[in-house]
Design a protein around this motif. Structure first.
Motif, short mmCIF file in Angstrom:
data_model
loop_
_atom_site.label_atom_id
_atom_site.label_comp_id
_atom_site.label_asym_id
_atom_site.label_seq_id
_atom_site.Cartn_x
_atom_site.Cartn_y
_atom_site.Cartn_z
N VAL A 76 0.88 -1.34 -0.12
CA VAL A 76 0.01 -0.03 0.02
C VAL A 76 0.90 1.43 -0.01
CG1 VAL A 76 -1.58 1.28 1.28
CG2 VAL A 76 -2.01 -1.11 1.10
N GLY A 77 2.09 1.36 0.86
CA GLY A 77 2.91 2.37 0.96
C GLY A 77 3.48 2.43 -0.50
N ILE B 228 0.88 4.03 -3.19
CA ILE B 228 0.95 5.38 -2.87
C ILE B 228 1.98 6.16 -3.89
CG2 ILE B 228 0.97 7.45 -1.37
CD1 ILE B 228 -0.17 5.50 0.64
#
Length: 264
Positions: free
Chosen positions: A62-63, A66
């Protein structure tokens, strides 16, 4: 003259003490934290470690998703200005997921490694625990070194070969999905190939193979390096395969030197 009984009494205990010290177990082969736990407790511990690792991977993915655009741009640099095309709806989106997935896995790998160590640590002897630090540190450094080697040398060499080979026949317009499949696979497999010295170190310390035996099979090693280079590289160009095979040979002989250095 008959030996004195007192003299026999003095000598006997010393002999017994010597025998006891010779038969005494090596403290390095003992388990420092020997605790009896049931099979189901082992399974519960394993489930918990896997769960923590999956959470770390999810957070890493997820990081990275982004900030996936800078990552994609970074991986496009070795292509030297080649124009990429999106040949199907959502192709770039799925490429972004792949890039975020690989990057998140690499980002979470230290935490995953920590979970593995914590799971196996109670079953390791003192001798094996002494190897843990060098093995973990060496494996991490070599994996990063493999990524850097692939990014700075292997990928540019392979792409340059493909660009110059058909430059006067076809216009270079590449599918973004195919390009990133090639780049990500080459990065990952090269990082794994750079673990060869660590495997040699573990095998030698377990007494499975010595440095002399490793060196004796150099003919078989050259053939294996060529085959490994052909398998691990997603392209079929001889330059990339030769570079990876050469790196594998260098790592193998470097591993032999490391094993000799520690007296194995």
């Amino acid at each position: 003259m008959t030996p004195s009984p007192d003299l026999d009494t003095i000598n006997s205990p010393n002999t017994g003490m010597k025998r006891y010290s010779n038969c005494e177990a090596n403290p390095l082969d003992e388990l420092p934290d020997e605790v009896e736990i049931s099979f189901f407790d082992h399974l519960e511990e394993l489930r918990r470690r896997i769960f923590y690792s999956l959470i770390a991977i999810a957070l890493g993915v997820v990081g990275c998703f982004i900030v996936v655009k800078p990552l994609v741009q970074l991986l496009e640099i070795p292509a030297h200005g080649i124009k990429f095309l999106q040949l199907a709806p959502g192709e770039y989106f799925f490429v972004s997921i792949k890039v975020a997935g690989y990057s998140g896995l690499v980002l979470a790998s230290p935490f995953i490694l920590y979970q593995i160590i914590q799971f196996v640590l109670p079953g390791l002897t003192r001798r094996e625990r002494r190897l843990l630090g060098p093995v973990v540190l060496g494996s991490s450094v070599l994996f990063v070194g493999g990524l850097a080697f692939a990014y700075s040398l292997l990928i540019p060499a392979a792409l340059q070969f493909f660009i110059t080979y058909g430059a006067d026949v076809v216009e270079q317009l590449w599918s973004i999905e195919k390009y990133f499949e090639f780049v990500l696979l080459l990065l990952f497999t090269t990082g794994l190939a750079f673990q060869i010295p660590i495997i040699q170190l573990l095998l030698s310390n377990l007494g499975i193979v010595s440095s002399t035996q490793m060196l004796a099979g150099w003919r078989f090693l050259i053939m294996s390096a060529v085959v490994l280079g052909a398998i691990l590289t997603p392209s079929t160009d001889p330059l990339t395969q030769s570079l990876l095979a050469g790196a594998v040979l260098g790592l193998y002989f470097g591993g032999i030197g490391l094993v000799k250095l520690i007296g194995k």
